[in-house]
Design a protein around this motif. Structure first.
Motif, PDB file in Angstrom:
ATOM      1  N   CYS A  36       9.877   5.337   0.942  1.00 37.45           N
ATOM      2  CA  CYS A  36       8.672   4.513   0.149  1.00 37.45           C
ATOM      3  C   CYS A  36       7.410   5.181   1.283  1.00 37.45           C
ATOM      4  O   CYS A  36       6.941   3.471   2.206  1.00 37.45           O
ATOM      5  CB  CYS A  36       9.091   3.532   0.072  1.00 37.45           C
ATOM      6  N   ASP A  42       5.381   6.339  -3.833  1.00 33.55           N
ATOM      7  CA  ASP A  42       4.345   5.337  -3.563  1.00 33.55           C
ATOM      8  C   ASP A  42       4.909   3.784  -5.196  1.00 33.55           C
ATOM      9  O   ASP A  42       5.035   4.916  -5.555  1.00 33.55           O
ATOM     10  CB  ASP A  42       3.018   5.898  -3.797  1.00 33.55           C
ATOM     11  N   VAL A  43       5.107   3.137  -4.529  1.00 33.13           N
ATOM     12  CA  VAL A  43       6.018   2.343  -5.208  1.00 33.13           C
ATOM     13  C   VAL A  43       5.144   1.440  -6.079  1.00 33.13           C
ATOM     14  O   VAL A  43       5.393   1.609  -7.275  1.00 33.13           O
ATOM     15  CB  VAL A  43       6.208   1.018  -4.231  1.00 33.13           C
ATOM     16  N   ASN A  72      13.488   2.312   1.626  1.00 31.00           N
ATOM     17  CA  ASN A  72      11.698   1.154   1.294  1.00 31.00           C
ATOM     18  C   ASN A  72      12.237   0.449   2.881  1.00 31.00           C
ATOM     19  O   ASN A  72      12.388  -0.747   3.117  1.00 31.00           O
ATOM     20  CB  ASN A  72      11.741   0.828   0.639  1.00 31.00           C
ATOM     21  N   GLU A 111       7.213  -6.428  -2.744  1.00 30.45           N
ATOM     22  CA  GLU A 111       7.409  -5.459  -2.577  1.00 30.45           C
ATOM     23  C   GLU A 111       8.808  -4.665  -2.781  1.00 30.45           C
ATOM     24  O   GLU A 111       8.706  -3.748  -3.393  1.00 30.45           O
ATOM     25  CB  GLU A 111       6.389  -4.532  -1.728  1.00 30.45           C
ATOM     26  N   MET A 112       9.719  -5.951  -2.054  1.00 29.04           N
ATOM     27  CA  MET A 112      10.587  -4.715  -2.326  1.00 29.04           C
ATOM     28  C   MET A 112      11.849  -5.430  -3.213  1.00 29.04           C
ATOM     29  O   MET A 112      11.978  -4.332  -4.812  1.00 29.04           O
ATOM     30  CB  MET A 112      12.065  -5.543  -1.550  1.00 29.04           C
ATOM     31  N   ASP A 114       9.535  -4.846  -6.425  1.00 24.07           N
ATOM     32  CA  ASP A 114       8.724  -4.140  -7.311  1.00 24.07           C
ATOM     33  C   ASP A 114       9.626  -2.408  -6.666  1.00 24.07           C
ATOM     34  O   ASP A 114       9.605  -1.130  -7.685  1.00 24.07           O
ATOM     35  CB  ASP A 114       6.759  -3.549  -6.799  1.00 24.07           C
ATOM     36  N   THR A 115       9.903  -2.109  -5.811  1.00 29.17           N
ATOM     37  CA  THR A 115      11.038  -1.356  -5.285  1.00 29.17           C
ATOM     38  C   THR A 115      11.987  -0.727  -6.085  1.00 29.17           C
ATOM     39  O   THR A 115      12.516   0.003  -6.681  1.00 29.17           O
ATOM     40  CB  THR A 115      11.298  -1.149  -3.386  1.00 29.17           C
ATOM     41  N   ALA A 119      12.864   2.316  -8.796  1.00 30.08           N
ATOM     42  CA  ALA A 119      13.567   3.425  -9.236  1.00 30.08           C
ATOM     43  C   ALA A 119      14.171   3.054 -10.043  1.00 30.08           C
ATOM     44  O   ALA A 119      14.101   3.813 -10.496  1.00 30.08           O
ATOM     45  CB  ALA A 119      14.746   2.178  -7.948  1.00 30.08           C
ATOM     46  N   VAL A 127      18.383   2.248  -3.699  1.00 29.00           N
ATOM     47  CA  VAL A 127      17.579   1.574  -3.018  1.00 29.00           C
ATOM     48  C   VAL A 127      18.140   1.299  -1.516  1.00 29.00           C
ATOM     49  O   VAL A 127      18.768   0.734  -1.269  1.00 29.00           O
ATOM     50  CB  VAL A 127      16.825   0.561  -3.093  1.00 29.00           C
TER      51      VAL A 127
END
Length: 219
Positions: A36, A42-43, A72, A111-112, A114-115, A119, A127
């Motif tokens: 990422c 790009d997340v 990520n 952000e994690m 959102d990852t 995914a 992830v």
């Protein structure tokens, strides 16, 4: 059916994915584990623009490559770390923000989450990444480090990562920690302790054979 052999793209992030994908196929890989960073995955673009995911999938398929995981590591590192100016080099600008350490940690956690969402939208169930650690810097135990100090480090890790894992669970995605220096889990004993501390079905370990000798798993 034999297991696919895939390439983690993090070490190749200076290459555009459009250049790396055909190269990976030429080298004989069956798929890519997309990092990422660089332009590989790009997340935020994945969440706001469904065509971003389609273009990425089309590029992989055009090169006869699969993707069964994204990674990520860099943002994950900032979730638990004592933040300093070095982290600005590894996290996106929107995660760094004004650089306030607790703010960076909280934005990294978001952000994690959102990852996991990205995914799931990409059709990927895993992830991989780092967690960071509030206590790694005390590994060399002088001044003396008490067990209570270590306990607080694992409690901090669990408190910060359980809510992230709840979002992973909601999207049917698993997280694999790459056991590694500077993480909450860096050898067998700390890996076991981390699993016990978080006690979450979506949190596991990423098997990385390149680390096994120096971590004491093999001799």
């Amino acid at each position: 059916m034999p297991r696919p052999i895939t390439l983690f793209t993090g070490q190749w992030a200076d290459l555009p994915l459009a250049d790396l994908a055909p190269l990976a196929r030429q080298m004989g890989y069956d798929g890519l584990e997309l990092a990422c960073w660089g332009d590989h995955f790009d997340v935020q673009a994945a969440l706001r623009d469904p065509t971003h995911l389609r273009r990425t999938r089309d590029l992989l398929e055009a090169n006869n490559l699969s993707c069964v995981a994204i990674s990520n590591h860099l943002v994950g590192q900032a979730v638990c770390d004592p933040i300093d100016e070095r982290h600005q080099q590894i996290v996106p600008a929107h995660v760094w923000g004004d650089g306030d350490p607790e703010g960076v940690r909280q934005r990294a956690a978001q952000e994690m989450m959102d990852t996991a969402r990205a995914a799931a939208a990409f059709g990927v169930k895993v992830v991989n990444g780092f967690t960071g650690s509030s206590v790694w810097h005390t590994l060399y135990a002088f001044p003396p480090t008490s067990q209570a100090y270590w306990d607080r480090g694992f409690e901090d890790f669990a408190a910060r990562w359980r809510p992230i894992m709840d979002i992973f669970d909601a999207h049917d995605v698993n997280f694999g920690l790459e056991v590694h220096p500077t993480e909450i889990a860096f050898d067998i004993a700390s890996a076991q302790r981390a699993l016990e501390a978080i006690s979450h079905s979506r949190f596991g370990l990423n098997y990385d054979p390149s680390h096994l000798a120096y971590q004491g798993w093999i001799t």
